[in-house]
Design a protein around this motif. Sequence first.
Motif, PDB file in Angstrom:
ATOM      1  N   ILE A 146       0.957  -1.475  -0.409  1.00 36.74           N
ATOM      2  CA  ILE A 146      -0.138  -0.186   0.300  1.00 36.74           C
ATOM      3  C   ILE A 146       0.710   1.128  -0.398  1.00 36.74           C
ATOM      4  O   ILE A 146       0.689   1.840  -0.833  1.00 36.74           O
ATOM      5  CB  ILE A 146      -0.884   0.546   1.360  1.00 36.74           C
ATOM      6  CG1 ILE A 146      -1.807  -1.612   1.315  1.00 36.74           C
ATOM      7  CG2 ILE A 146      -1.604   1.466   1.060  1.00 36.74           C
ATOM      8  CD1 ILE A 146      -2.367  -1.335   2.129  1.00 36.74           C
ATOM      9  N   TRP A 167       1.809  -2.831   4.228  1.00 38.52           N
ATOM     10  CA  TRP A 167       1.515  -3.878   3.067  1.00 38.52           C
ATOM     11  C   TRP A 167       0.721  -4.296   3.480  1.00 38.52           C
ATOM     12  O   TRP A 167       0.185  -4.954   5.757  1.00 38.52           O
ATOM     13  CB  TRP A 167       2.750  -5.653   3.350  1.00 38.52           C
ATOM     14  CG  TRP A 167       3.770  -4.794   2.815  1.00 38.52           C
ATOM     15  CD1 TRP A 167       4.990  -4.343   2.599  1.00 38.52           C
ATOM     16  CD2 TRP A 167       4.211  -5.645   0.696  1.00 38.52           C
ATOM     17  NE1 TRP A 167       5.663  -3.955   1.588  1.00 38.52           N
ATOM     18  CE2 TRP A 167       5.955  -4.902   0.115  1.00 38.52           C
ATOM     19  CE3 TRP A 167       3.522  -6.218  -0.048  1.00 38.52           C
ATOM     20  CZ2 TRP A 167       6.103  -4.637  -0.690  1.00 38.52           C
ATOM     21  CZ3 TRP A 167       4.629  -6.663  -1.307  1.00 38.52           C
ATOM     22  CH2 TRP A 167       5.372  -5.897  -1.526  1.00 38.52           C
ATOM     23  N   GLN A 168      -0.562  -5.305   2.859  1.00 42.83           N
ATOM     24  CA  GLN A 168      -1.781  -5.734   2.905  1.00 42.83           C
ATOM     25  C   GLN A 168      -1.679  -6.867   3.011  1.00 42.83           C
ATOM     26  O   GLN A 168      -1.039  -7.516   1.677  1.00 42.83           O
ATOM     27  CB  GLN A 168      -2.415  -5.143   2.408  1.00 42.83           C
ATOM     28  CG  GLN A 168      -3.892  -5.108   3.266  1.00 42.83           C
ATOM     29  CD  GLN A 168      -5.251  -4.986   2.037  1.00 42.83           C
ATOM     30  OE1 GLN A 168      -5.624  -5.143   0.922  1.00 42.83           O
ATOM     31  NE2 GLN A 168      -5.874  -3.638   2.245  1.00 42.83           N
ATOM     32  N   THR A 169      -2.009  -8.335   4.457  1.00 45.34           N
ATOM     33  CA  THR A 169      -2.723  -9.592   3.677  1.00 45.34           C
ATOM     34  C   THR A 169      -3.243  -9.716   2.935  1.00 45.34           C
ATOM     35  O   THR A 169      -4.300  -9.109   2.878  1.00 45.34           O
ATOM     36  CB  THR A 169      -2.508 -10.309   4.960  1.00 45.34           C
ATOM     37  OG1 THR A 169      -3.830 -10.197   5.559  1.00 45.34           O
ATOM     38  CG2 THR A 169      -0.731  -9.948   5.938  1.00 45.34           C
ATOM     39  N   HIS A 182      -8.179  -7.619   6.630  1.00 40.38           N
ATOM     40  CA  HIS A 182      -6.900  -7.756   6.566  1.00 40.38           C
ATOM     41  C   HIS A 182      -5.873  -7.349   7.456  1.00 40.38           C
ATOM     42  O   HIS A 182      -6.579  -7.475   8.345  1.00 40.38           O
ATOM     43  CB  HIS A 182      -6.718  -7.063   5.629  1.00 40.38           C
ATOM     44  CG  HIS A 182      -7.220  -7.027   4.202  1.00 40.38           C
ATOM     45  ND1 HIS A 182      -7.018  -8.126   2.971  1.00 40.38           N
ATOM     46  CD2 HIS A 182      -8.788  -6.282   3.915  1.00 40.38           C
ATOM     47  CE1 HIS A 182      -8.238  -7.319   1.958  1.00 40.38           C
ATOM     48  NE2 HIS A 182      -8.518  -6.941   2.396  1.00 40.38           N
ATOM     49  N   TYR A 217      -2.253  -6.414   8.734  1.00 46.67           N
ATOM     50  CA  TYR A 217      -0.985  -5.071   7.968  1.00 46.67           C
ATOM     51  C   TYR A 217       0.372  -5.072   8.363  1.00 46.67           C
ATOM     52  O   TYR A 217       0.022  -5.832   9.427  1.00 46.67           O
ATOM     53  CB  TYR A 217      -1.582  -3.959   7.985  1.00 46.67           C
ATOM     54  CG  TYR A 217      -3.132  -3.305   7.186  1.00 46.67           C
ATOM     55  CD1 TYR A 217      -2.799  -2.967   5.785  1.00 46.67           C
ATOM     56  CD2 TYR A 217      -4.310  -3.668   7.804  1.00 46.67           C
ATOM     57  CE1 TYR A 217      -4.152  -2.391   5.369  1.00 46.67           C
ATOM     58  CE2 TYR A 217      -5.430  -3.561   7.495  1.00 46.67           C
ATOM     59  CZ  TYR A 217      -5.441  -3.494   5.920  1.00 46.67           C
ATOM     60  OH  TYR A 217      -6.347  -2.240   5.331  1.00 46.67           O
ATOM     61  N   THR A 273      -3.726 -13.152  11.011  1.00 46.01           N
ATOM     62  CA  THR A 273      -3.908 -13.107   9.299  1.00 46.01           C
ATOM     63  C   THR A 273      -4.652 -14.542   9.032  1.00 46.01           C
ATOM     64  O   THR A 273      -4.880 -14.732   7.885  1.00 46.01           O
ATOM     65  CB  THR A 273      -2.725 -13.902   9.678  1.00 46.01           C
ATOM     66  OG1 THR A 273      -2.305 -15.070  10.161  1.00 46.01           O
ATOM     67  CG2 THR A 273      -1.170 -12.567   9.601  1.00 46.01           C
ATOM     68  N   TYR A 309      -0.403   6.652   9.937  1.00 45.69           N
ATOM     69  CA  TYR A 309      -1.355   5.504  10.196  1.00 45.69           C
ATOM     70  C   TYR A 309      -1.939   5.704  10.766  1.00 45.69           C
ATOM     71  O   TYR A 309      -1.559   5.824  12.089  1.00 45.69           O
ATOM     72  CB  TYR A 309      -0.892   4.407   9.560  1.00 45.69           C
ATOM     73  CG  TYR A 309       0.370   4.496   8.289  1.00 45.69           C
ATOM     74  CD1 TYR A 309      -0.229   5.110   7.447  1.00 45.69           C
ATOM     75  CD2 TYR A 309       1.165   3.564   8.261  1.00 45.69           C
ATOM     76  CE1 TYR A 309       1.086   5.301   6.457  1.00 45.69           C
ATOM     77  CE2 TYR A 309       2.146   3.316   7.214  1.00 45.69           C
ATOM     78  CZ  TYR A 309       2.373   4.266   6.628  1.00 45.69           C
ATOM     79  OH  TYR A 309       3.229   4.335   5.083  1.00 45.69           O
ATOM     80  N   MET A 319      -6.809   2.304   8.743  1.00 46.23           N
ATOM     81  CA  MET A 319      -6.318   0.267   8.203  1.00 46.23           C
ATOM     82  C   MET A 319      -6.950  -0.603   9.342  1.00 46.23           C
ATOM     83  O   MET A 319      -6.350  -0.868  10.352  1.00 46.23           O
ATOM     84  CB  MET A 319      -5.191   0.128   8.266  1.00 46.23           C
ATOM     85  CG  MET A 319      -4.166   0.086   6.818  1.00 46.23           C
ATOM     86  SD  MET A 319      -4.088   2.003   6.549  1.00 46.23           S
ATOM     87  CE  MET A 319      -2.911   2.386   7.823  1.00 46.23           C
ATOM     88  N   ASP A 363     -13.000  -3.838   1.152  1.00 48.51           N
ATOM     89  CA  ASP A 363     -10.837  -3.226   1.713  1.00 48.51           C
ATOM     90  C   ASP A 363     -11.287  -3.053   3.253  1.00 48.51           C
ATOM     91  O   ASP A 363     -12.427  -2.346   3.133  1.00 48.51           O
ATOM     92  CB  ASP A 363     -10.526  -2.661   0.809  1.00 48.51           C
ATOM     93  CG  ASP A 363      -8.991  -2.630   0.993  1.00 48.51           C
ATOM     94  OD1 ASP A 363      -8.453  -3.472   1.898  1.00 48.51           O
ATOM     95  OD2 ASP A 363      -8.122  -2.829  -0.629  1.00 48.51           O
ATOM     96  N   THR A 364     -10.354  -3.127   3.457  1.00 51.67           N
ATOM     97  CA  THR A 364     -10.250  -2.845   4.872  1.00 51.67           C
ATOM     98  C   THR A 364      -9.719  -1.120   5.348  1.00 51.67           C
ATOM     99  O   THR A 364      -9.218  -0.802   6.273  1.00 51.67           O
ATOM    100  CB  THR A 364      -9.615  -3.493   6.130  1.00 51.67           C
ATOM    101  OG1 THR A 364      -8.559  -3.795   5.947  1.00 51.67           O
ATOM    102  CG2 THR A 364     -10.693  -5.002   6.138  1.00 51.67           C
ATOM    103  N   TYR A 365      -8.591  -0.989   4.255  1.00 51.47           N
ATOM    104  CA  TYR A 365      -8.114   0.134   4.069  1.00 51.47           C
ATOM    105  C   TYR A 365      -9.026   1.244   3.513  1.00 51.47           C
ATOM    106  O   TYR A 365      -9.369   1.514   2.319  1.00 51.47           O
ATOM    107  CB  TYR A 365      -7.119  -0.444   3.425  1.00 51.47           C
ATOM    108  CG  TYR A 365      -5.848   0.814   2.708  1.00 51.47           C
ATOM    109  CD1 TYR A 365      -5.219   2.217   2.708  1.00 51.47           C
ATOM    110  CD2 TYR A 365      -6.238   0.828   1.332  1.00 51.47           C
ATOM    111  CE1 TYR A 365      -4.751   2.837   2.452  1.00 51.47           C
ATOM    112  CE2 TYR A 365      -5.292   2.163   0.476  1.00 51.47           C
ATOM    113  CZ  TYR A 365      -4.811   2.683   1.154  1.00 51.47           C
ATOM    114  OH  TYR A 365      -3.889   4.271   0.246  1.00 51.47           O
TER     115      TYR A 365
END
Length: 221
Positions: free
Chosen positions: A4, A9-11, A26, A28, A42, A148, A190, A198-200
């Motif tokens: 991102i 990074w996003q799983t 997700h 992160y 995860t 963030y 996030m 999406d959670t972001y």
Amino acid sequence: MRQIYPDLWQTSPERPIPDTPEATSHAYLLLRDGGNVLFYGTGREEGGSPKEEDDLRGIQHLGGVSHQILAHWHEAAPSLAHIREMFGSKLCCHERDASDVARIGKIEVDQVFRRAETALSDIEVIPTPGHTAGSTCFLYRSPHGKTYLFSGDTIVPARDSWLSAALGGSKADLRNSLELLRNLKPDAVMAAGALGPDTYREIASPAAWQAAIDAAEQALS
């Protein structure tokens, strides 16, 4: 794994609620000089699903995990032990949710948060009880220029709006927590879960963040 930002990074997406197919979660991975931090869980399986194993191999390639931080006990699962075994990481959460994390995840919590503080030298711990008694958010000011907010399930994207819900916690506490978050100025949120793909979500302006808090409070009412 999806990148991102340069250090975030996003799983792969998970579907945490079987009877709610649009619900998404997700984790992160935050890349830091002091050790990478994995926010949230995860997956749900004890040995790890094939998708989760792919993500963990990607995390290993990016330098592994020094600490895994949970925002609330709903993220606990047997897979937590698999992550600790693979990376030698320490598991962290708020003191009020630690016993449920240990019971569900069948793993002891290494570090608990009790108050607003700075953890691991650069992560702001913001207790936000309400979704659960120990729900906690985390703020990180990236050296790449963005702030963030890891909001857990205290405030989550919901289709084209935002949502907040007390699931085991107190609505009154959650309202107070949302008002506490109102004072922040995140560039990106996030969440641990979302209703949608999406959670972001990026926050375009301070006014947009105020509108997000208003929407979450309205959903709570």
